[in-house]
Design an enzyme around this catalytic site. Structure first.
Site, PDB file in Angstrom:
ATOM      1  N   ASP A   1     -18.129  -0.416 -19.854  1.00 38.15           N
ATOM      2  CA  ASP A   1     -19.066   0.383 -20.644  1.00 38.15           C
ATOM      3  C   ASP A   1     -19.538   1.644 -19.941  1.00 38.15           C
ATOM      4  OD1 ASP A   1     -20.609  -0.770 -18.694  1.00 38.15           O
ATOM      5  OD2 ASP A   1     -22.276  -1.286 -20.010  1.00 38.15           O
TER       6      ASP A   1
ATOM      7  N   ASP B   1     -15.801   3.547 -15.721  1.00 39.66           N
ATOM      8  CA  ASP B   1     -14.800   2.634 -16.281  1.00 39.66           C
ATOM      9  C   ASP B   1     -13.717   3.391 -17.052  1.00 39.66           C
ATOM     10  OD1 ASP B   1     -16.243   0.450 -15.343  1.00 39.66           O
ATOM     11  OD2 ASP B   1     -17.455   0.335 -17.162  1.00 39.66           O
TER      12      ASP B   1
ATOM     13  N   LYS C   1     -12.219   1.735  -9.429  1.00 38.67           N
ATOM     14  CA  LYS C   1     -11.932   0.745 -10.473  1.00 38.67           C
ATOM     15  C   LYS C   1     -10.540   0.951 -11.061  1.00 38.67           C
ATOM     16  CE  LYS C   1     -16.626  -0.492 -11.855  1.00 38.67           C
ATOM     17  NZ  LYS C   1     -17.561  -0.698 -12.981  1.00 38.67           N
TER      18      LYS C   1
ATOM     19  N   ASP D   1     -15.934  -5.660 -16.607  1.00 36.53           N
ATOM     20  CA  ASP D   1     -16.983  -5.082 -15.788  1.00 36.53           C
ATOM     21  C   ASP D   1     -18.188  -6.004 -15.912  1.00 36.53           C
ATOM     22  OD1 ASP D   1     -18.304  -2.933 -14.272  1.00 36.53           O
ATOM     23  OD2 ASP D   1     -19.459  -2.667 -16.100  1.00 36.53           O
ATOM     24  N   LYS D   2     -18.918  -6.228 -14.814  1.00 34.92           N
ATOM     25  CA  LYS D   2     -19.997  -7.225 -14.854  1.00 34.92           C
ATOM     26  C   LYS D   2     -21.227  -6.748 -15.616  1.00 34.92           C
ATOM     27  CE  LYS D   2     -22.893  -8.008 -11.431  1.00 34.92           C
ATOM     28  NZ  LYS D   2     -24.226  -8.002 -12.078  1.00 34.92           N
ATOM     29  N   THR D   3     -21.846  -5.691 -15.107  1.00 30.43           N
ATOM     30  CA  THR D   3     -23.151  -5.296 -15.628  1.00 30.43           C
ATOM     31  C   THR D   3     -23.032  -4.705 -17.026  1.00 30.43           C
ATOM     32  OG1 THR D   3     -23.874  -4.825 -13.380  1.00 30.43           O
ATOM     33  CG2 THR D   3     -25.211  -3.921 -15.167  1.00 30.43           C
TER      34      THR D   3
ATOM     35  N   THR E   1     -17.072  -5.266 -10.090  1.00 28.58           N
ATOM     36  CA  THR E   1     -18.447  -4.793 -10.001  1.00 28.58           C
ATOM     37  C   THR E   1     -18.664  -4.061  -8.689  1.00 28.58           C
ATOM     38  OG1 THR E   1     -20.774  -5.492  -9.995  1.00 28.58           O
ATOM     39  CG2 THR E   1     -19.193  -6.996  -9.021  1.00 28.58           C
ATOM     40  N   GLY E   2     -19.672  -3.229  -8.666  1.00 27.32           N
ATOM     41  CA  GLY E   2     -20.060  -2.563  -7.439  1.00 27.32           C
ATOM     42  C   GLY E   2     -21.056  -3.371  -6.638  1.00 27.32           C
TER      43      GLY E   2
END
Length: 674
Positions: free
Chosen positions: A538, A542, A519, A335-337, A491-492
């Site tokens: 996180d 997720d 996801k 996950d990116k953020t 990511t969104g």
């Protein structure tokens, strides 16, 4: 339960071993003799069999009924045969010398120890569903005829109107009827920044209105909410991943059939050659020693030591299957953020109009933002404090006002200062000066949030606000790829933002603009392509993906639900810790295989000898010698597992960063709404 039964069985085993004729003969000492001393092994051995052996007898019966033999059935068979044979010997029936009381006691005790270590390493069962349910408030303020009344959320129905005050959680999915506010959706999306929601926008149960009070028309309650949908996905994913069988159980199943077939052959052959007494003795010996202590400890010891080593390296292993599977992972989906990026805003660019210095621009913007708690405001204040010129300007603002979704307004040094994004420019019909256009367009093109600073109606500059790639992310991606593991990101964020980050990090595949509920689907798509997936995330959204993946890895700084849904939790926010998990998985799997080979190898050699395959040349493995070999096998397994303590799991060693420049490289992030 295993712990308590282990300690009591251990205490009772001591006199059983001391008063065992077989042990006394092996060690060359005389048994203490007093009235009733000969009954100590059978009485205490029976207590151990009933009290300590019950979990294995129940488990064995369950495996027998399901026709899936494993460790429990193998242990149950051995202790039952030892129990019956020992009582036959104690009562003098048939004249057999099959005193296995001490072996029965030690077998039960060591198996209890192994299962206790295993259960302790696995930890408590996942409580992800409870953590999800905790996101909902217990009560809601229902609006009735212009007044509010507190009701339980179970009483809400569609089309009810509820009042959500600043700082309160939304009790049900719905649409804003009146008001506007920024909503903290981190518990649902994992994204760090609040999201502006205006009249007519939809909101989700469990999110928090951070700055204003709004009225919401309820559109979904209970099991129809988005949060309930996530709960169902987590439950489904947990059920689908719980069917895997552990390595030790597979070995035990094979060993069960090996022992049973060997015992049958032994009984038939010795009976045919005319030695029924030997048939009984040999068959019982085969069945008893077919369950070595080493096999019961082989996997639990490795898991326990691996879990300890991992914990010291900031990796918490919650699921033993995650430890086994990590070595086979084909792709790591980040996950990116908050995972690859820091999840916090930072000013990464400053552009001042003609006649205004960067320091002056930052000082004015920081003064206007000083009273705001918005993440973007904190980023601007921090940037001004770090700027040599801006930090020297001691100016203060008055008349601070915030306009959600547009920006802030304040009076600084007698001038009206506005700081805000595109919505603010549209509201005041402002146009970006030509000298700033190229710079701000470049910022927007790479996905940065652009905030303009306005003084008395004139734009005097702009700043770029971006999320930053963690200094360790680039090293983590490269190290994984060097090991032949693909790296993907989900990511969104918008396509241009996500692909800019992916290109910067050299990521193999990017999934952008993914809705929270989708996801889980992306993980399934990767699996349908034949890839084994490790998911690192996180956020609450997720959680289903973490559970669906072969290995779910939660960042320790993330939400409780993400951590409960994952098989592995990283105590730090360093993505390189994934390398530690792979290294530990490979090392522990090697130890598991080595221990299983040793433990099972003992059986492959000892069982035929106990059956009497070399009886024709005068060599038969006695129960006493078999017991000694069994103990030696256990010691070897235990020492081999201890070697895991010497492996290096330091992420900095497994994936060193290449240069200090990586620590300051800005990365595109979602456009900040301020």
């Amino acid at each position: 339960m295993f712990r308590d039964r282990f300690w009591w069985s251990l205490i009772l085993s001591i006199p059983v071993v001391i008063f065992s004729p077989m042990v006394a003969h092996l060690l060359g000492y005389h048994l203490p003799a007093f009235p009733g001393s000969t009954w100590i092994p059978p009485v205490l051995g029976t207590i151990i069999f009933v009290y300590g052996g019950t979990p294995f007898l129940k488990g064995g019966w369950k495996e027998l009924k399901s026709r899936q033999p494993g460790m429990m059935l193998l242990i149950a068979m051995a202790i039952t045969v030892a129990f019956v044979a020992s009582w036959v010997t104690t009562l003098g029936l048939g004249g057999f010398d099959l005193d296995f009381w001490w072996e029965l006691a030690l077998l039960v005790t060591i198996m209890l120890l192994g299962h206790w270590l295993e259960m302790r390493a696995l930890g408590a069962a996942s409580s992800a569903l409870d953590a999800l349910a905790a996101l909902l408030p217990d009560e809601a303020e229902k609006v009735i005829d212009g007044t509010t009344r507190t009701v339980a959320i179970s009483e809400l129905v569609v089309d009810d109107v509820v009042l959500v005050r600043a700082g309160a959680r939304v009790p049900a999915d719905g649409t804003i009827l009146d008001g506007a506010a920024e909503f903290d959706e981190a518990m649902i999306t994992g994204e760090s920044r609040p999201v502006f929601r205006d009249t007519g926008d939809k909101v989700v149960a469990g999110t928090v209105a951070t700055d204003n009070t709004v009225r919401i028309r309820v559109e979904a309650t209970g099991g129809d909410t988005a949060l309930a949908g996530i709960q169902r996905m987590v439950a489904d994913a947990q059920e689908s991943s719980s069917r895997a069988q552990a390595l030790a159980d597979r070995a035990a199943a094979l060993l069960f059939w090996f022992a049973l077939i060997s015992a049958l052959i032994t009984a038939v052959v010795w009976t045919i050659i005319g030695s029924p007494d030997d048939a009984v003795v040999r068959t019982v010996t085969v069945l008893v020693i077919a369950c070595p202590h080493a096999l019961g400890l082989a996997i639990p010891l490795v898991i326990a030591i691996s879990s300890e080593r991992a914990a010291k390296s900031g990796v918490l292993i919650k699921d033993r299957m995650a430890l086994e599977r990590m070595r086979t992972i084909d792709v790591v989906l980040f996950d990116k953020t908050g995972t690859l990026t820091e999840g916090a805003h930072a000013v990464t660019g400053v552009a001042a109009a003609v006649g205004v210095t960067e320091g002056e621009l930052l000082a004015l913007a920081a003064a206007a933002e000083a009273d705001s708690e918005h993440p973007v405001a904190r980023a601007i204040v921090a940037a001004a404090a770090a700027h040599p010129e801006a930090s020297r300007r001691q100016i203060r603002a008055t008349g601070f006002r915030a306009a959600s979704g547009r920006g802030v307004r304040a009076t600084v040094d007698g001038a009206e200062i506005l700081v805000g994004g595109p919505n603010m420019l549209r509201e005041f019909n402002l146009t970006t000066p030509a000298e700033l256009t190229d710079t701000t367009s470049a910022w927007t093109g790479r996905g940065a949030g652009v905030l303009h600073i306005v003084r008395d109606g004139q734009i005097i500059g702009a700043v770029a606000v971006e999320d930053k790639i963690r200094p360790e992310s680039r090293a983590a991606v490269k190290a994984l790829q060097d090991r032949g593991v693909k790296v993907a990101m989900i990511t969104g964020d918008a396509q241009q933002v996500a692909h800019a980050v992916g290109q910067d990090l050299g990521i193999d595949e990017v999934f952008a603009e993914v809705l929270p509920q989708d996801k889980d689907t992306k993980v399934t798509q990767l699996q349908e392509r034949g890839l084994s997936v490790a998911m690192v995330g996180d956020g609450v959204n997720d959680a289903p993906a973490l559970t669906r993946a072969e290995v779910g890895i939660a960042i320790g700084a993330g939400t409780d639900v993400a951590m409960e849904s994952a098989g592995v939790v990283l105590a730090s926010d360093d993505p390189r810790a994934v390398l530690s998990m792979i290294e530990l998985s490979q090392a522990s799997y090697r130890k598991m295989i080595q221990n299983l080979i040793w433990a099972s190898g003992y059986n492959i050699l000892a069982v035929p000898l106990a059956a009497g395959v070399l009886a024709s040349i005068g060599f038969v493995l006695s129960p006493a010698v078999g017991a000694i070999l069994m103990s030696a096998s256990t010691i070897v397994v235990a020492l081999n597992a201890q070697l895991l303590r010497h492996i290096d799991l330091d992420p900095a060693h497994l994936a060193p960063t290449e240069s200090k420049e990586e620590h300051t490289t800005p990365t595109p992030a979602s456009t900040a709404v301020h």
